[in-house]
Write a protein that holds these residues in place. Structure first.
Motif, PDB file in Angstrom:
ATOM      1  N   GLY A 103     -10.860   2.862  -4.743  1.00  0.00           N
ATOM      2  CA  GLY A 103     -10.904   2.117  -3.484  1.00  0.00           C
ATOM      3  C   GLY A 103      -9.532   1.718  -2.960  1.00  0.00           C
ATOM      4  O   GLY A 103      -9.427   0.953  -2.004  1.00  0.00           O
ATOM      5  N   GLY A 104      -8.463   2.246  -3.572  1.00  0.00           N
ATOM      6  CA  GLY A 104      -7.114   1.891  -3.125  1.00  0.00           C
ATOM      7  C   GLY A 104      -6.661   2.639  -1.882  1.00  0.00           C
ATOM      8  O   GLY A 104      -5.743   2.206  -1.184  1.00  0.00           O
ATOM      9  N   ARG A 105      -7.314   3.781  -1.623  1.00  0.00           N
ATOM     10  CA  ARG A 105      -6.849   4.628  -0.510  1.00  0.00           C
ATOM     11  C   ARG A 105      -7.202   3.999   0.843  1.00  0.00           C
ATOM     12  O   ARG A 105      -8.376   3.752   1.142  1.00  0.00           O
ATOM     13  CB  ARG A 105      -7.494   6.012  -0.637  1.00  0.00           C
ATOM     14  CG  ARG A 105      -6.568   7.137  -0.282  1.00  0.00           C
ATOM     15  CD  ARG A 105      -7.116   8.486  -0.712  1.00  0.00           C
ATOM     16  NE  ARG A 105      -6.944   8.747  -2.125  1.00  0.00           N
ATOM     17  CZ  ARG A 105      -7.920   9.141  -2.952  1.00  0.00           C
ATOM     18  NH1 ARG A 105      -9.146   9.330  -2.496  1.00  0.00           N
ATOM     19  NH2 ARG A 105      -7.676   9.355  -4.234  1.00  0.00           N
ATOM     20  N   ILE A 106      -6.169   3.752   1.636  1.00  0.00           N
ATOM     21  CA  ILE A 106      -6.350   3.085   2.939  1.00  0.00           C
ATOM     22  C   ILE A 106      -6.316   4.131   4.053  1.00  0.00           C
ATOM     23  O   ILE A 106      -5.433   4.985   4.072  1.00  0.00           O
ATOM     24  CB  ILE A 106      -5.186   2.089   3.184  1.00  0.00           C
ATOM     25  CG1 ILE A 106      -5.158   1.026   2.081  1.00  0.00           C
ATOM     26  CG2 ILE A 106      -5.281   1.449   4.574  1.00  0.00           C
ATOM     27  CD1 ILE A 106      -6.454   0.283   1.898  1.00  0.00           C
TER      28      ILE A 106
ATOM     29  N   HIS B   4      -9.337  -5.612   3.156  1.00  0.00           N
ATOM     30  CA  HIS B   4      -8.400  -6.445   2.405  1.00  0.00           C
ATOM     31  C   HIS B   4      -7.456  -7.135   3.383  1.00  0.00           C
ATOM     32  O   HIS B   4      -6.674  -6.485   4.058  1.00  0.00           O
ATOM     33  CB  HIS B   4      -7.577  -5.593   1.434  1.00  0.00           C
ATOM     34  CG  HIS B   4      -8.414  -4.817   0.455  1.00  0.00           C
ATOM     35  ND1 HIS B   4      -8.849  -5.351  -0.736  1.00  0.00           N
ATOM     36  CD2 HIS B   4      -8.901  -3.549   0.502  1.00  0.00           C
ATOM     37  CE1 HIS B   4      -9.559  -4.443  -1.393  1.00  0.00           C
ATOM     38  NE2 HIS B   4      -9.604  -3.338  -0.666  1.00  0.00           N
TER      39      HIS B   4
ATOM     40  N   SER C 134     -10.152   0.316   3.422  1.00  0.00           N
ATOM     41  CA  SER C 134     -10.096   1.473   2.517  1.00  0.00           C
ATOM     42  C   SER C 134     -11.067   2.540   2.986  1.00  0.00           C
ATOM     43  O   SER C 134     -11.964   2.283   3.801  1.00  0.00           O
ATOM     44  CB  SER C 134     -10.432   1.039   1.089  1.00  0.00           C
ATOM     45  OG  SER C 134     -11.833   0.902   0.949  1.00  0.00           O
ATOM     46  N   GLU C 135     -10.942   3.729   2.406  1.00  0.00           N
ATOM     47  CA  GLU C 135     -11.838   4.819   2.793  1.00  0.00           C
ATOM     48  C   GLU C 135     -13.280   4.522   2.373  1.00  0.00           C
ATOM     49  O   GLU C 135     -14.213   5.108   2.894  1.00  0.00           O
ATOM     50  CB  GLU C 135     -11.349   6.148   2.215  1.00  0.00           C
ATOM     51  CG  GLU C 135     -11.316   6.162   0.708  1.00  0.00           C
ATOM     52  CD  GLU C 135     -10.869   7.485   0.108  1.00  0.00           C
ATOM     53  OE1 GLU C 135     -10.429   8.372   0.864  1.00  0.00           O
ATOM     54  OE2 GLU C 135     -10.963   7.627  -1.117  1.00  0.00           O
TER      55      GLU C 135
ATOM     56  N   ALA D   8       0.836  -1.205   0.000  1.00  0.00           N
ATOM     57  CA  ALA D   8       0.000   0.000   0.000  1.00  0.00           C
ATOM     58  C   ALA D   8       0.870   1.254   0.000  1.00  0.00           C
ATOM     59  O   ALA D   8       1.338   1.691   1.045  1.00  0.00           O
ATOM     60  CB  ALA D   8      -0.933  -0.019   1.215  1.00  0.00           C
TER      61      ALA D   8
ATOM     62  N   GLY E 285      -6.317   5.004  -6.214  1.00  0.00           N
ATOM     63  CA  GLY E 285      -6.907   5.670  -5.048  1.00  0.00           C
ATOM     64  C   GLY E 285      -8.393   5.909  -5.178  1.00  0.00           C
ATOM     65  O   GLY E 285      -9.161   5.587  -4.270  1.00  0.00           O
TER      66      GLY E 285
ATOM     67  N   LEU F  52      -2.693  -1.555  -3.223  1.00  0.00           N
ATOM     68  CA  LEU F  52      -3.760  -0.623  -2.847  1.00  0.00           C
ATOM     69  C   LEU F  52      -3.120   0.754  -2.759  1.00  0.00           C
ATOM     70  O   LEU F  52      -2.406   1.053  -1.810  1.00  0.00           O
ATOM     71  CB  LEU F  52      -4.382  -1.044  -1.514  1.00  0.00           C
ATOM     72  CG  LEU F  52      -5.039  -2.431  -1.529  1.00  0.00           C
ATOM     73  CD1 LEU F  52      -5.429  -2.859  -0.112  1.00  0.00           C
ATOM     74  CD2 LEU F  52      -6.276  -2.442  -2.435  1.00  0.00           C
TER      75      LEU F  52
END
Lengths: 103, 430
Positions: free
Chosen positions: B254-257, B275, B269-270, B187, B251, B222
């Motif tokens: 859905g990649g932004r954690i 995951h 994720s936000e 990430a 991002g 991510l």
């Protein structure tokens, strides 16, 4: 006798060292500034310890011609074409002359 | 006074044994008297170690102290090759013997406090050192305050491996312990952060390892960002070398954690997606190294504003900040950039101490990434300074490797990547 000698010697030492200091301080040349960037890939003073070619010991004519040919694309390269496009003819001359002065 | 000068000097004076006996202490005494100035460099990485070396090259009469806690510096560059099983930790560790041989004093301690008005620093070993100029090259620290559910201590189970050393070993151990068929999650943070192509080289070399040893495994990226450095080149290489193994989530998709459940090794994720990974490499958002904050040199974003010509802090006079911690215009936060800045900063300091003008600064960045051991790609640029623009890229210079290059070209760049490492570490540490 010895103490008198030392008294004489001290100002001479100081003078000589001061002279050395002043000459080193005479300024860092534009050629040195430009060429120091090369060292990170080609080694300090152009002495490469690994797979990237050394620049050290090359003549200013050789360096200048090679860089100019990288820039025009006449000489193929991986990354040097991309680098040399960042330098003017005058800057290439300064780099070539700087490396040629290194012993 | 170097050997050559000393020998000449002795010849000049006749070289009798009386003079020889007298010369040692006298020369030492005079050297102190003619010291141009005292410079303390804090941080012995690519920025600091280079700066100290080039300060000495520009003026051997400077009194230089390098303060660095570690006796051996473990580089981030090529730590991904350790993760990929191509190099060992010794191959990416460097000491300061060469600096000491030059007469640079190397003190292994932490700086506790900077007293800018008094021009003094206090060290963890109790020493207080005075300076005419101070250079800070402290690298990065992490914004743990922005990560829910995880603290600095949790990096012992979910390593960031974004500072060289034990974190690299920890992540390597987790990868070797993982069963075939496992999922590795990487990430990467949002901009700005240390080494923009680094996370994607890491993905590549972990994929190389998995392909050899655990071919049923997967890598999930991510990402906090919607695009990344050398993206088309990396994706082309992944498709060619590791088809079906790597998935990248941007991002906005859905990649932004923003939360980590350490106990269950889960990233949230936000958007609320969970995951779970067998190995998780969460690289937290970043800010300038701790001492820059303690010394009051940072802005609201957590980085250090500087005069980009000299790297003198915009906040405190006679303190310079270089490397990842500084705000250096268009230059990326990279080891190469730090090396380049170390030289420009050294030239600025020596010129200032001698009361002469410095040459016009010129800066370079060159970063290689390995997609596999014999597949290299690069990004490069040449930079200059102007009062209006700060550090800017010279128009027409630089760029990334060509997309349509053949295998021989990629192989040549992989060779040069190794050569790059040998040269930059020697230019910095030797």
């Amino acid at each position: 006798m010895r103490s008198r000698f030392l008294t004489c010697l001290f100002p001479i030492t100081a003078l000589l060292l001061a002279a050395a200091t002043t000459s080193q301080a005479a300024g860092i040349s534009q050629g040195a500034m430009l060429s120091n960037s090369c060292a990170a890939c080609h080694g300090t003073d152009g002495k490469s310890p690994g797979a990237i070619p050394s620049i050290h010991g090359k003549s200013s004519q050789f360096i200048s011609r090679t860089l100019t040919e990288f820039r025009s694309g006449k000489r193929p390269s991986t990354v040097m074409g991309r680098h040399t496009k960042g330098y003017s003819d005058e800057e290439i001359r300064l780099i070539a002359e700087y490396f040629a002065t290194l012993k | 006074m170097n050997t050559m000068n000393r020998r000449k000097f002795i010849q000049l004076l006749g070289g009798s044994s009386v003079i020889l006996a007298a010369l040692g202490p006298l020369a030492a005494c005079s050297k102190r008297a003619t010291t141009t100035g005292r410079v303390i460099v804090v941080g012995g990485g690519f920025g600091g170690a280079t700066c100290a070396k080039y300060l000495h090259r520009f003026d051997p009469n400077l009194d230089i102290t390098l303060v660095e806690p570690a006796r051996r510096f473990v580089t981030c560059p090529f730590s991904n090759a350790v993760l990929g099983g191509m190099r060992d930790m010794d191959a990416i560790s460097h000491d300061y013997t060469a600096h000491e041989k030059r007469g640079i004093k190397v003190v292994h301690a932490m700086v506790q406090e900077v007293d800018a008005p008094a021009h003094k620093v206090t060290l963890s070993n109790g020493q207080t050192l005075a300076y005419d100029r101070l250079v800070l090259s402290p690298g990065i620290d992490f914004r743990w305050e922005d990560v829910e559910g995880m603290t600095a201590a949790d990096a012992q189970s979910i390593p960031h491996a974004w500072q060289g050393g034990s974190q690299t070993t920890l992540l390597r151990d987790q990868l070797t312990a993982m069963p075939d068929g496992g999922t590795v999650i990487i990430a990467p943070p949002g901009n700005p952060f240390r080494c923009p192509p680094g996370p994607y080289e890491r993905v590549s070399l972990i994929a190389h390892y998995l392909k050899q040893q655990k071919p049923r495994s997967k890598i999930l990226i991510l990402d906090a960002k919607d695009k990344f450095s050398k993206q088309p080149l990396f994706m082309q290489g992944w498709q060619q070398l590791y088809p079906g193994m790597i998935e990248w989530v941007s991002g906005s998709e859905g990649g932004r954690i923003d939360e980590v459940d350490v106990a269950t090794r889960t990233l949230i994720s936000e958007l609320g997606d969970k995951h779970k990974g067998d190995v998780i490499n969460f690289i937290p958002p970043q800010k300038a190294g701790l001492i820059a904050h303690k010394a009051g040199l940072t802005n609201n974003d957590g980085w250090c504003p500087v005069d980009q010509r000299t790297f003198e802090s915009s906040i405190q006079a006679d303190i310079h900040v270089i490397g990842d911690a500084s705000i250096a215009g268009k230059m990326p936060k990279s080891g190469f950039a730090a090396n380049s800045q170390g030289k420009v900063c050294a030239a600025a300091i020596v010129s200032a101490l001698h009361g002469v003008s410095m040459p016009e600064p010129s800066y370079v960045n060159t970063c290689y990434s390995l997609v596999s051991p014999d597949y290299g790609i690069s990004v490069a640029a040449v930079y200059r300074y102007s009062k209006e623009k700060g550090i800017y890229k010279v128009k027409g210079s630089g760029g990334v490797s060509p997309k349509d290059a053949d295998a021989a070209f990629r192989q040549q760049e992989a060779r040069y990547a190794s050569g790059w490492y040998d040269s930059i570490t020697s230019d910095t540490f030797s």
